[in-house]
Design an enzyme around this catalytic site. Structure first.
Site, PDB file in Angstrom:
ATOM      1  CB  ALA A 103      -1.014  -0.025   1.244  1.00 11.51           C
ATOM      2  CE  LYS A 104       5.287   4.754  -0.294  1.00  7.80           C
ATOM      3  NZ  LYS A 104       6.512   4.005   0.252  1.00  7.80           N
TER       4      LYS A 104
END
Length: 431
Positions: A103-104
């Site tokens: 994720a980011k």
């Protein structure tokens, strides 16, 4: 040349597909993030003005476990960049064999223009905006560019207030006093240093007195430079947004680090305006020369370490690069077009998904300790970091040599794609 970071990541995947034992249908699934959330963040600044910011959180793939990835505050943040970074996190966690997906997150802002109180309000507003997506078993944020343990403390507190009790394991990279782990702040830089040492062992070369240029002297670059300096390497150049410092005889990394830690810029250091309680006369080294960031990339050194932003080594400048090897401390610093040239020239490039994995490894260790309500000493954390990143390096080299792959990036992607695809195949499709 691929300028879009997401297209660059897809192109890196495509280069590895012919070597990876992955069903094409599953491979196509791996090209698409599961979801991306855009949030609008009105914040009342300390000045009394209300400014509306935009933020994102991308959850790329959860086949191997909860999503994991940092949050960055930067003016250049875009949805495509966040999605690319989430993809790279997916391959990174798979390569170092952590039970995570990728994720980011990011917020479009210029932190230098905001007060501490502004940053707290922005962080809390962003956390509220994405809190339905995150959680200790769902998605665990961490620090990234222009965020730090204080940012994570605000995120943890905001999430905990909504839950009604303290949830330290919702984020990693926290201060020690609220569940952080020793070694997390310097973990990414330590991993870069360890991988550089392993690369020199593999190439049967001596790291002692090897010349190193580090583009970017932030948290990652400064710690990598310090540890390589302590290991005997000769750090001859480094840079920040103000410019770069170069001394062919080697920089005084400790003095430069103290200057930057005190809020100084590299251009000030070059000019002799040293902060941090030191003076120009205290330095054991001669005054360095001022060069540009672009010139730093083309220095004739044994190792170039890009430790700033993505897309700095491109088709436009790759022919001017003279480094014998490149260790990618930043995410996505090399475009595919540049990669192809470097491969033809037999320049070894340790890819980002391996070289900068130290941060997520120690984040994982922090998360595990929080879940157990237990803590390990720094020696244990550093030893486990070295073991895990060393194993990933050895597996990448074994893949590279055994299959006769064109470069180390392809080898790393082959492993990461196979591990993620296998998880998808076992889990199948729902419904």
């Amino acid at each position: 040349m691929v300028d879009d970071p997401f297209e660059n990541m897809l192109a890196q995947m495509d280069r590895a597909e012919e070597y990876a034992d992955v069903d094409h249908g599953v491979f196509e699934r791996l090209k698409h993030p599961e979801r991306t959330l855009k949030v609008t963040l009105p914040v009342e600044l300390e000045s009394g003005e209300v400014e509306v910011f935009e933020g994102y959180r991308c959850q790329f793939d959860s086949a191997r476990g909860p999503f994991k990835g940092g949050v960055r505050f930067h003016p250049s943040v875009t949805q495509r960049e966040v999605e690319a970074l989430a993809g790279w996190m997916t391959w990174k966690t798979a390569l170092v064999d952590l039970p995570y997906g990728g994720a980011k997150g990011g917020v479009i802002c210029e932190p230098k223009d905001l007060t501490e109180r502004d940053l707290e309000r922005l962080t809390r507003r962003y956390t509220e905006g994405i809190r339905r997506m995150i959680g200790p078993e769902v998605d665990v944020p961490a620090p990234d560019m222009n965020t730090n343990p204080q940012t994570m403390a605000w995120m943890m507190d905001t999430y905990s207030m909504y839950e009604g009790y303290s949830v330290p394991q919702v984020v990693t990279g926290k201060p020690l006093e609220i569940g952080g782990t020793p070694g997390r702040v310097e973990a990414t830089g330590r991993g870069v240093s360890l991988v550089t040492e392993r690369l020199f062992e593999y190439l049967d070369r001596d790291l002692s007195d090897a010349t190193v240029a580090v583009q970017g002297f932030g948290n990652v670059g400064s710690n990598a430079a310090r540890l390589l300096d302590e290991a005997g390497a000769n750090v001859v150049a480094t840079s920040d947004v103000s410019g770069a410092a170069y001394d062919p005889d080697g920089l005084d990394v400790a003095a430069l680090g103290a200057h930057v830690d005190a809020g100084g810029l590299i251009e000030e250091y070059v000019a002799g305006e040293i902060r941090g309680g030191a003076s120009a006369a205290d330095s054991r080294w001669d005054d360095p020369d001022a060069i540009t960031n672009a010139e730093l990339l083309t220095l004739d050194v044994d190792v170039l370490i890009p430790a700033a932003v993505e897309g700095v080594i491109t088709a436009d400048n790759v022919d001017d690069l003279r480094a014998s090897a490149i260790v990618e401390a930043a995410n996505g610093p090399t475009t595919v077009a540049a990669d192809e040239v470097l491969t033809e020239r037999d320049v070894q490039v340790v890819p980002d998904i391996l070289a900068n994995a130290g941060g997520v490894i120690v984040s994982y260790l922090e998360w595990v300790q929080n879940a157990q309500e237990f803590s390990w000493p720094l020696e244990t954390v550093n030893a486990e970091l070295e073991r895990r990143i060393g194993t990933a390096f050895d597996e990448t080299i074994e893949q590279y040599d055994a299959k006769g792959l064109p470069d180390l990036r392809t080898a790393a992607y082959t492993l990461a794609l196979e591990r993620t695809a296998t998880a998808h195949e076992y889990r199948g499709l729902f419904p």
